[in-house]
Write an enzyme that holds these catalytic residues in place. Structure first.
Site, PDB file in Angstrom:
ATOM      1  N   ARG A 131       0.835  -1.206   0.000  1.00 26.99           N
ATOM      2  CA  ARG A 131       0.000   0.000   0.000  1.00 26.99           C
ATOM      3  C   ARG A 131       0.873   1.262   0.000  1.00 26.99           C
ATOM      4  O   ARG A 131       0.375   2.366  -0.181  1.00 26.99           O
ATOM      5  CB  ARG A 131      -0.969  -0.013   1.182  1.00 26.99           C
ATOM      6  CG  ARG A 131      -0.332   0.186   2.512  1.00 26.99           C
ATOM      7  CD  ARG A 131      -1.297   0.092   3.681  1.00 26.99           C
ATOM      8  NE  ARG A 131      -0.581  -0.214   4.892  1.00 26.99           N
ATOM      9  CZ  ARG A 131       0.156   0.643   5.585  1.00 26.99           C
ATOM     10  NH1 ARG A 131       0.250   1.898   5.196  1.00 26.99           N
ATOM     11  NH2 ARG A 131       0.806   0.262   6.656  1.00 26.99           N
ATOM     12  N   ASP A 251       7.750   6.846  15.849  1.00 26.44           N
ATOM     13  CA  ASP A 251       7.087   6.837  14.531  1.00 26.44           C
ATOM     14  C   ASP A 251       6.342   8.149  14.257  1.00 26.44           C
ATOM     15  O   ASP A 251       5.497   8.217  13.362  1.00 26.44           O
ATOM     16  CB  ASP A 251       6.142   5.650  14.331  1.00 26.44           C
ATOM     17  CG  ASP A 251       5.755   5.462  12.874  1.00 26.44           C
ATOM     18  OD1 ASP A 251       6.569   5.800  11.990  1.00 26.44           O
ATOM     19  OD2 ASP A 251       4.621   5.021  12.593  1.00 26.44           O
ATOM     20  N   ASN A 256      -0.566   7.472   7.994  1.00 25.76           N
ATOM     21  CA  ASN A 256      -1.584   6.479   7.623  1.00 25.76           C
ATOM     22  C   ASN A 256      -2.275   5.818   8.808  1.00 25.76           C
ATOM     23  O   ASN A 256      -2.672   4.649   8.725  1.00 25.76           O
ATOM     24  CB  ASN A 256      -0.964   5.391   6.724  1.00 25.76           C
ATOM     25  CG  ASN A 256      -0.344   5.971   5.476  1.00 25.76           C
ATOM     26  OD1 ASN A 256      -1.002   6.701   4.747  1.00 25.76           O
ATOM     27  ND2 ASN A 256       0.930   5.686   5.241  1.00 25.76           N
TER      28      ASN A 256
HETATM   29  C1  0GY Z   1       5.932   4.032   9.276  1.00 26.16           C
HETATM   30  C2  0GY Z   1       4.786   3.324   8.700  1.00 26.16           C
HETATM   31  C3  0GY Z   1       4.115   3.632   7.555  1.00 26.16           C
HETATM   32  C4  0GY Z   1       4.533   4.540   6.526  1.00 26.16           C
HETATM   33  C5  0GY Z   1       5.798   4.739   6.115  1.00 26.16           C
HETATM   34  O1  0GY Z   1       7.401   5.668   4.746  1.00 26.16           O
HETATM   35  C6  0GY Z   1       6.196   5.555   4.958  1.00 26.16           C
HETATM   36  O2  0GY Z   1       5.331   6.082   4.269  1.00 26.16           O
HETATM   37  O3  0GY Z   1       6.806   4.175   6.737  1.00 26.16           O
HETATM   38  C7  0GY Z   1       2.825   2.929   7.316  1.00 26.16           C
HETATM   39  O4  0GY Z   1       1.964   3.488   6.625  1.00 26.16           O
HETATM   40  O5  0GY Z   1       2.655   1.808   7.853  1.00 26.16           O
HETATM   41  O6  0GY Z   1       6.934   3.431   9.615  1.00 26.16           O
HETATM   42  O7  0GY Z   1       5.860   5.223   9.407  1.00 26.16           O
END
Ligand code: 0GY
Length: 295
Positions: A131, A251, A256
């Site tokens: 995703r 985080d 999301n």
């Molecule tokens: C996180 C998790 C997410 C997103 C990303 O780089 C990103 O877009 O890592 C997620 O949507 O699970 O580690 O921040």
């Protein structure tokens, strides 16, 4: 007029987190966080799968100080693709108090890699969560490994628990330190001593170059905030069994999220529940990230 409009269902980070009751050890590192833009200064990538709220370095550093951390590891977020400028700008502004994990393409030049290293980048992230990114063949990642290994960098991998079996051969062939995001995203409704998390434990047991982030209760939990009880046994098992191979981070700014924005102070207060002694806390928050990112 803002350059970008965040997605209509986007849940922004909590602007007023609580002050944690838990006092972090001296020198604690928030070893998983991101910066988003701001988009009018650092545009989001055309190939992104989401448009977030802006969450720039000033807000990240203010949160670091408020929570009691001294350092950050800033992980390139997929909304910026392989354009690392926002992350690098934050590293340069940190006065050596932040390190970075970049996303690079297989066409990255040696000069670009040298610049990233000088700014404080110490690893690359390979993301297998569909995703967030379009899948690429293993050969693409192998070409990048050949380029970054001489710099002494490590690899961060992000994947869904259900994909571990299929990717096992590739992951276990990686020649560097390998840092796994969010405990390999276990389904915490399944037993902690069941086959799915058992596979992840075996990965850690059999491959001493693997390190796990014991992060994201807010993302993995089904029981929900503020205590995220269902995630605790998974994280605690890893901390107690692999005390020198675990990392912790907020985080922030929590991309999301679908149900709520976590209270970052509340997340810090979970640490003593997954790392119950001062010795485990020091290894998780200071010794391990310092060895991997500032060693
Ligand atoms: C996180 C998790 C997410 C997103 C990303 O780089 C990103 O877009 O890592 C997620 O949507 O699970 O580690 O921040």
């Amino acid at each position: 007029m803002a350059a970008f409009t965040m997605d209509p269902n986007w849940i922004p980070f909590d602007p007023n987190p609580s002050k944690p009751a838990f006092r972090l050890p001296e020198g604690a590192v928030d070893a998983h966080c991101h910066v988003f833009g701001p988009g009018n200064e650092f545009p989001y990538a055309p190939e992104r799968k989401y448009t977030p709220c802006d969450a720039g370095k000033d807000k990240l550093f203010a949160l670091r100080d408020f929570l009691g951390f001294q350092r950050n590891v800033i992980v390139q977020a997929t909304c910026h693709g392989a354009d690392n400028r926002a992350m690098v700008d934050a590293l340069r502004a940190s006065g050596g108090m932040a390190r970075g994990v970049a996303t690079v393409r297989d066409t990255v030049t040696d000069a670009e890699l040298a610049d990233l290293h000088e700014a404080g980048v110490r690893g690359v992230r390979f993301n297998f969560v569909r995703r967030l990114v379009d899948p690429k063949p293993d050969a693409y990642y192998r070409a990048i490994i050949d380029r970054i290994a001489p710099l002494g960098w490590h690899i961060v991998i992000y994947f869904e628990a259900a994909d571990l079996e299929e990717k096992w051969g590739f992951f276990t062939s990686l020649p560097t330190t390998v840092v796994v995001d969010h405990m390999g995203r276990p389904d915490v409704t399944k037993p902690v001593d069941g086959p799915e998390f058992g596979r992840f434990i075996r990965l850690m047991e059999d491959h001493p170059n693997f390190v796990s982030k014991v992060t994201c209760p807010e993302r993995l939990s089904r029981s929900g905030p503020p205590t995220y009880d269902d995630v605790i046994p998974f994280a605690r098992l890893l901390v107690e069994r692999f005390p020198d191979r675990v990392l912790w981070g907020t985080d922030w700014p929590h991309p999301n999220m679908t149900t709520h924005a976590p209270d970052d102070g509340g997340l810090v207060d979970i640490i003593p529940r997954i790392a119950p002694t001062a010795d485990l806390q020091r290894r998780l928050l200071v010794d391990n990230p310092m060895r991997i990112y500032w060693g």
